[in-house]
Design a protein around this motif. Structure first.
Motif, PDB file in Angstrom:
ATOM      1  N   GLU A 163       0.878  -1.161   0.072  1.00 45.36           N
ATOM      2  CA  GLU A 163      -0.129   0.091  -0.049  1.00 45.36           C
ATOM      3  C   GLU A 163       0.754   1.198   0.245  1.00 45.36           C
ATOM      4  O   GLU A 163       2.156   1.329   0.780  1.00 45.36           O
ATOM      5  CB  GLU A 163      -0.915   0.019   1.330  1.00 45.36           C
ATOM      6  N   THR A 164       0.600   2.369  -0.759  1.00 46.50           N
ATOM      7  CA  THR A 164       1.197   3.521  -0.680  1.00 46.50           C
ATOM      8  C   THR A 164       0.172   4.644  -0.480  1.00 46.50           C
ATOM      9  O   THR A 164      -0.957   4.610  -0.983  1.00 46.50           O
ATOM     10  CB  THR A 164       1.500   3.783  -2.135  1.00 46.50           C
ATOM     11  N   GLN A 165       0.629   5.405   0.615  1.00 48.09           N
ATOM     12  CA  GLN A 165      -0.765   6.423   1.007  1.00 48.09           C
ATOM     13  C   GLN A 165      -0.677   7.441   0.035  1.00 48.09           C
ATOM     14  O   GLN A 165       0.507   8.046  -0.380  1.00 48.09           O
ATOM     15  CB  GLN A 165      -0.081   6.854   2.399  1.00 48.09           C
ATOM     16  N   LEU A 166      -1.717   8.013  -0.359  1.00 47.58           N
ATOM     17  CA  LEU A 166      -2.331   9.006  -1.219  1.00 47.58           C
ATOM     18  C   LEU A 166      -2.888  10.202  -0.493  1.00 47.58           C
ATOM     19  O   LEU A 166      -3.290  10.009   0.646  1.00 47.58           O
ATOM     20  CB  LEU A 166      -3.262   8.515  -2.352  1.00 47.58           C
ATOM     21  N   PRO A 167      -2.883  11.315  -0.946  1.00 49.56           N
ATOM     22  CA  PRO A 167      -3.673  12.528  -0.334  1.00 49.56           C
ATOM     23  C   PRO A 167      -5.238  12.010   0.052  1.00 49.56           C
ATOM     24  O   PRO A 167      -5.712  11.225  -0.729  1.00 49.56           O
ATOM     25  CB  PRO A 167      -3.707  13.561  -1.373  1.00 49.56           C
ATOM     26  N   ASP A 168      -5.552  12.465   1.088  1.00 51.42           N
ATOM     27  CA  ASP A 168      -7.040  12.181   1.682  1.00 51.42           C
ATOM     28  C   ASP A 168      -7.978  12.318   0.349  1.00 51.42           C
ATOM     29  O   ASP A 168      -7.736  13.217  -0.471  1.00 51.42           O
ATOM     30  CB  ASP A 168      -7.348  12.935   2.772  1.00 51.42           C
TER      31      ASP A 168
ATOM     32  N   LYS B   3      -9.065   8.341   4.474  1.00 48.72           N
ATOM     33  CA  LYS B   3      -7.690   8.006   4.097  1.00 48.72           C
ATOM     34  C   LYS B   3      -7.681   7.207   2.741  1.00 48.72           C
ATOM     35  O   LYS B   3      -8.461   6.111   2.534  1.00 48.72           O
ATOM     36  CB  LYS B   3      -7.299   7.375   5.262  1.00 48.72           C
ATOM     37  N   GLN B   4      -7.032   7.696   1.781  1.00 50.96           N
ATOM     38  CA  GLN B   4      -6.659   6.920   0.605  1.00 50.96           C
ATOM     39  C   GLN B   4      -5.258   6.224   0.486  1.00 50.96           C
ATOM     40  O   GLN B   4      -4.355   7.032   0.719  1.00 50.96           O
ATOM     41  CB  GLN B   4      -6.988   8.013  -0.562  1.00 50.96           C
ATOM     42  N   PHE B   5      -5.385   4.990  -0.149  1.00 48.23           N
ATOM     43  CA  PHE B   5      -4.198   4.400  -0.576  1.00 48.23           C
ATOM     44  C   PHE B   5      -4.286   3.723  -1.918  1.00 48.23           C
ATOM     45  O   PHE B   5      -5.438   3.635  -2.356  1.00 48.23           O
ATOM     46  CB  PHE B   5      -3.998   3.208   0.598  1.00 48.23           C
ATOM     47  N   GLU B   6      -2.860   3.540  -2.177  1.00 48.84           N
ATOM     48  CA  GLU B   6      -2.937   2.815  -3.922  1.00 48.84           C
ATOM     49  C   GLU B   6      -2.330   1.263  -3.365  1.00 48.84           C
ATOM     50  O   GLU B   6      -1.392   1.264  -2.818  1.00 48.84           O
ATOM     51  CB  GLU B   6      -2.065   3.490  -4.637  1.00 48.84           C
TER      52      GLU B   6
ATOM     53  N   LYS C 111      -2.470  -1.813  -9.818  1.00 52.68           N
ATOM     54  CA  LYS C 111      -2.676  -0.961  -8.763  1.00 52.68           C
ATOM     55  C   LYS C 111      -4.159  -0.181  -8.836  1.00 52.68           C
ATOM     56  O   LYS C 111      -4.504   0.146 -10.013  1.00 52.68           O
ATOM     57  CB  LYS C 111      -1.674   0.212  -8.934  1.00 52.68           C
TER      58      LYS C 111
ATOM     59  N   ARG D  63      -7.005   2.271  -6.270  1.00 48.28           N
ATOM     60  CA  ARG D  63      -7.136   3.063  -4.986  1.00 48.28           C
ATOM     61  C   ARG D  63      -8.329   2.411  -4.198  1.00 48.28           C
ATOM     62  O   ARG D  63      -9.209   1.907  -4.670  1.00 48.28           O
ATOM     63  CB  ARG D  63      -7.469   4.722  -5.369  1.00 48.28           C
TER      64      ARG D  63
END
Length: 305
Positions: free
Chosen positions: A185-190, A209-212, A219, A221
């Motif tokens: 998982e990679t955290q992205l902007p909310d 909270k948003q993740f890739e 991939k 989101r």
């Protein structure tokens, strides 16, 4: 009632009318048209040149058209058969349109998205019975799939394939693991969910909270709400429930043969396999692959992962 069944009944009824028209009613109308034209010609020969029709060709054409015209009940049945047949074949074996009704697949799919579903990717299935007649390609982890809801097969659901037959899927503390391997998982902007904001009346509640997520190199989101606990509340009794272990951290399931484990991308706002169980292969409708319209945001038109 199932729309595919309604469409099939319409194909049968209009098809019967179309065949009856071609084999019986149309030849009958042609004979009537020929007789009307012949009778007109006989009348013209009797009355002589002085009283003859000034435009006999136009009159003949008018008589012929009147006699060849379909009655209203054939016009609204046989005439529509080719169109209904094409729609039925395309919808059954090529692509089928769906509208996203809920936010369970946000941020990948939004409420109001109109999507297309590939009906042949996983093998062709007969309409109505859903019997598979060709194999197609295997279902892959990460595919977004439309399927018939196992607890009510008249309802279509859309989720992402997380677990294949034989996989061990663990969703513990909101972290996904497949066969013992954590899914990166990679955290992205909310992510700002406008509908959630409007429902709560609190703008801060609209942020998630948003993740890739990276499933087998694919991939997509996902969203997580830190305020929602990780454990599953209210799981149903479903086939192979003994394959799942529920605890205060979430759930661990071994996917039985011929079934799939599905989850929504909006992880804390999705009724999915964590709650109602596995999806049998026989319930698959097709793979979603394209947003063809969203009347609120035309920029959403296009493919998605």
């Amino acid at each position: 009632m199932n729309f595919a069944l309604i469409l099939f009944v319409l194909v049968v009824l209009t098809g019967i009318a179309w065949v009856a028209d071609k084999l019986f009613f149309m030849p009958q109308r042609r004979r009537a048209a020929e007789a009307a034209v012949a009778e007109f010609d006989r009348q013209q020969a009797r009355v002589g040149e002085r009283f003859a029709d000034e435009n006999p060709a136009q009159t003949r054409a008018k008589l012929r058209d009147e006699k060849l015209r379909q009655p209203w009940w054939l016009e609204y049945t046989a005439s529509f058969f080719p169109v209904i047949l094409v729609v039925f074949l395309v919808r059954s074996f090529v692509v089928e349109p769906f509208k996203i009704p809920s936010g369970s697949m946000v941020p990948t799919l939004l409420v109001g998205d109109f999507i297309l579903v590939n009906k042949f990717d996983y093998g062709l299935r007969l309409p109505i019975t859903n019997t598979k007649v060709t194999e197609g390609r295997p279902v892959k982890r990460g595919d977004v799939v439309v399927f018939r809801y196992p607890k009510d097969e008249s309802v279509d659901y859309i989720k992402r394939v997380i677990g294949l037959p034989g996989d061990v899927v663990a969703y513990q503390d909101k972290k996904l693991t497949i066969n013992g391997q954590p899914v990166p998982e990679t955290q992205l902007p909310d992510f700002y969910d406008e509908e959630r904001d409007e429902a709560s009346g609190n703008q801060r509640a609209g942020y998630m909270k948003q993740f890739e997520e990276d499933i087998d190199g694919r991939k997509n989101r996902i969203l997580n709400n830190p305020a929602v606990p990780p454990f599953v509340v209210g799981a149903d009794d479903y086939p192979y429930r003994s394959n799942c272990n529920y605890n205060d951290r979430g759930v661990i399931c071994k996917v039985p043969p011929g079934n799939y484990f599905m989850m929504g991308d909006n992880r804390d706002n999705s009724a999915d396999s964590r709650y109602w169980g596995f999806v049998p292969d026989a319930n698959l409708v097709g793979r979603a692959f394209f947003i063809w319209m969203n009347f609120s945001d035309l920029k959403r038109i296009g493919s998605f992962e």
